[in-house]
Write a protein that holds these residues in place. Structure first.
Motif, PDB file in Angstrom:
ATOM      1  N   GLY A   1       0.730  -1.240   0.130  1.00 40.73           N
ATOM      2  CA  GLY A   1      -0.073   0.114  -0.001  1.00 40.73           C
ATOM      3  C   GLY A   1       0.835   1.242   0.131  1.00 40.73           C
ATOM      4  N   LYS A   2       2.221   1.197  -0.208  1.00 39.80           N
ATOM      5  CA  LYS A   2       2.848   2.134  -0.131  1.00 39.80           C
ATOM      6  C   LYS A   2       3.930   2.363  -1.482  1.00 39.80           C
ATOM      7  CE  LYS A   2       3.382   2.755   4.964  1.00 39.80           C
ATOM      8  NZ  LYS A   2       4.499   2.745   6.082  1.00 39.80           N
ATOM      9  N   GLU A   3       4.265   3.706  -1.782  1.00 42.54           N
ATOM     10  CA  GLU A   3       5.193   3.776  -2.793  1.00 42.54           C
ATOM     11  C   GLU A   3       6.579   3.199  -2.451  1.00 42.54           C
ATOM     12  OE1 GLU A   3       3.184   7.785  -4.765  1.00 42.54           O
ATOM     13  OE2 GLU A   3       5.278   7.922  -4.008  1.00 42.54           O
ATOM     14  N   ARG A   4       7.353   2.847  -3.420  1.00 46.31           N
ATOM     15  CA  ARG A   4       8.688   2.312  -3.145  1.00 46.31           C
ATOM     16  C   ARG A   4       9.637   3.718  -2.755  1.00 46.31           C
ATOM     17  NH1 ARG A   4      11.128   0.200  -8.564  1.00 46.31           N
ATOM     18  NH2 ARG A   4      10.960   2.159  -9.085  1.00 46.31           N
ATOM     19  N   GLU A   5      10.381   3.358  -2.020  1.00 46.52           N
ATOM     20  CA  GLU A   5      11.289   4.291  -1.264  1.00 46.52           C
ATOM     21  C   GLU A   5      12.767   3.832  -1.182  1.00 46.52           C
ATOM     22  OE1 GLU A   5      10.301   5.038   2.739  1.00 46.52           O
ATOM     23  OE2 GLU A   5      10.830   2.957   3.453  1.00 46.52           O
ATOM     24  N   PHE A   6      13.684   4.740  -1.322  1.00 40.46           N
ATOM     25  CA  PHE A   6      14.718   4.797  -1.400  1.00 40.46           C
ATOM     26  C   PHE A   6      15.447   4.258   0.093  1.00 40.46           C
ATOM     27  CE2 PHE A   6      19.624   5.704  -2.124  1.00 40.46           C
ATOM     28  CZ  PHE A   6      19.787   5.967  -0.853  1.00 40.46           C
ATOM     29  N   VAL A   7      16.348   3.364  -0.093  1.00 37.64           N
ATOM     30  CA  VAL A   7      16.762   2.854   1.373  1.00 37.64           C
ATOM     31  C   VAL A   7      18.386   3.252   1.716  1.00 37.64           C
ATOM     32  CG1 VAL A   7      17.446   0.651   2.751  1.00 37.64           C
ATOM     33  CG2 VAL A   7      15.333   0.864   1.439  1.00 37.64           C
TER      34      VAL A   7
ATOM     35  N   TYR B   1      22.074   7.019   3.327  1.00 38.82           N
ATOM     36  CA  TYR B   1      21.400   6.256   3.589  1.00 38.82           C
ATOM     37  C   TYR B   1      19.988   7.136   3.694  1.00 38.82           C
ATOM     38  CZ  TYR B   1      24.769   2.995   4.810  1.00 38.82           C
ATOM     39  OH  TYR B   1      25.664   2.086   4.653  1.00 38.82           O
ATOM     40  N   ALA B   2      18.819   6.537   3.779  1.00 36.72           N
ATOM     41  CA  ALA B   2      17.504   7.078   3.984  1.00 36.72           C
ATOM     42  C   ALA B   2      17.567   7.186   5.719  1.00 36.72           C
ATOM     43  CB  ALA B   2      16.101   6.347   3.954  1.00 36.72           C
ATOM     44  N   ASP B   3      17.030   8.368   6.417  1.00 40.28           N
ATOM     45  CA  ASP B   3      17.017   8.694   7.706  1.00 40.28           C
ATOM     46  C   ASP B   3      16.391   7.576   8.439  1.00 40.28           C
ATOM     47  OD1 ASP B   3      16.305  12.044   7.395  1.00 40.28           O
ATOM     48  OD2 ASP B   3      18.125  11.091   7.233  1.00 40.28           O
ATOM     49  N   SER B   4      15.324   6.740   8.056  1.00 39.32           N
ATOM     50  CA  SER B   4      14.688   5.970   8.584  1.00 39.32           C
ATOM     51  C   SER B   4      15.677   4.489   8.821  1.00 39.32           C
ATOM     52  CB  SER B   4      13.502   5.367   7.783  1.00 39.32           C
ATOM     53  OG  SER B   4      14.021   4.878   6.525  1.00 39.32           O
ATOM     54  N   VAL B   5      16.666   4.332   8.163  1.00 38.42           N
ATOM     55  CA  VAL B   5      17.834   3.075   8.455  1.00 38.42           C
ATOM     56  C   VAL B   5      18.996   3.642   8.566  1.00 38.42           C
ATOM     57  CG1 VAL B   5      16.059   1.918   6.351  1.00 38.42           C
ATOM     58  CG2 VAL B   5      18.455   3.016   5.957  1.00 38.42           C
ATOM     59  N   LYS B   6      19.394   4.807   8.763  1.00 36.49           N
ATOM     60  CA  LYS B   6      20.681   5.210   9.180  1.00 36.49           C
ATOM     61  C   LYS B   6      20.787   4.574  10.620  1.00 36.49           C
ATOM     62  CE  LYS B   6      21.283   9.173   7.472  1.00 36.49           C
ATOM     63  NZ  LYS B   6      21.486  10.372   7.145  1.00 36.49           N
ATOM     64  N   GLY B   7      22.195   4.078  10.682  1.00 35.46           N
ATOM     65  CA  GLY B   7      22.628   3.625  11.990  1.00 35.46           C
ATOM     66  C   GLY B   7      22.217   2.204  12.097  1.00 35.46           C
ATOM     67  N   ARG B   8      21.202   1.855  11.229  1.00 40.88           N
ATOM     68  CA  ARG B   8      20.841   0.457  11.497  1.00 40.88           C
ATOM     69  C   ARG B   8      21.374  -0.593  10.312  1.00 40.88           C
ATOM     70  NH1 ARG B   8      15.721  -1.101  11.460  1.00 40.88           N
ATOM     71  NH2 ARG B   8      15.034   0.993  10.529  1.00 40.88           N
ATOM     72  N   PHE B   9      21.322  -0.053   9.363  1.00 41.41           N
ATOM     73  CA  PHE B   9      21.529  -0.704   7.992  1.00 41.41           C
ATOM     74  C   PHE B   9      23.000  -0.415   7.339  1.00 41.41           C
ATOM     75  CE2 PHE B   9      16.985  -1.530   6.162  1.00 41.41           C
ATOM     76  CZ  PHE B   9      16.565  -1.886   7.438  1.00 41.41           C
ATOM     77  N   THR B  10      23.783  -1.335   6.552  1.00 43.54           N
ATOM     78  CA  THR B  10      25.028  -1.013   6.223  1.00 43.54           C
ATOM     79  C   THR B  10      25.143  -1.648   4.659  1.00 43.54           C
ATOM     80  OG1 THR B  10      26.007  -0.991   8.398  1.00 43.54           O
ATOM     81  CG2 THR B  10      27.417  -1.270   6.405  1.00 43.54           C
TER      82      THR B  10
END
Length: 122
Positions: free
Chosen positions: A42-48, A60-69
C-alpha cells in the motif's frame, strides 16, 4: 543487458538481523552506483541506501541510518545490505538497482531486480 537477482530475505523477529545480497550478471557493474529500495504494502517504493562505484561513498535514508549498512564486492559483482535492529516497519519487498551517476541522486536507476521479501514480526 544487466540482470540483478536479490536473495537473503525472510522472516525475522523485531531486533533481529538479515543480510541481503544482489548478484549481477550480464555486465560488470564496477562503474555503477548501486542502491537498495523497498516497497511496503500500500505504499510507494522508497529509497533505502546507495553506494558509489568504489564503495567509498554511501547514502542512507534517515529511517535506516545507523541500523543498515550497504556494501559491495566488485570482484564478485555483488551488492549487500546488512540490516540490524530490524523493526516491523522495515517489512517490505527489497529491490536492488543500478545506475550511472553520483550516489547522492536517488532517482533515475536503470536496472532493477525482482525483489526479495523481508518480514519483521513484532
Amino acid at each position: 543487458q544487466v540482470q540483478l537477482v536479490e536473495s537473503g530475505g525472510g522472516l525475522v523477529q523485531a531486533g533481529g538481523s538479515l543480510r541481503l545480497s544482489c548478484a549481477a550478471s550480464g555486465r560488470t557493474l564496477s562503474s555503477y552506483t548501486l542502491g537498495w529500495f523497498r516497497q511496503a504494502p500500500g505504499k510507494e517504493r522508497e529509497f533505502v541506501a546507495a553506494v558509489n562505484w568504489s564503495g567509498g561513498s554511501t547514502k542512507y535514508a534517515d529511517s535506516v541510518k545507523g541500523r543498515f549498512t550497504i556494501s559491495r564486492d566488485n570482484a564478485k559483482n555483488t551488492l549487500y545490505l546488512q540490516m540490524d535492529s530490524l523493526k516491523p516497519e522495515d517489512t517490505a519487498i527489497y529491490y536492488c538497482a543500478a545506475r550511472r551517476g553520483i550516489v547522492e541522486v536517488t532517482t533515475g536507476y536503470d536496472y532493477w531486480g525482482q525483489g526479495t521479501q523481508v518480514t519483521v514480526s513484532s
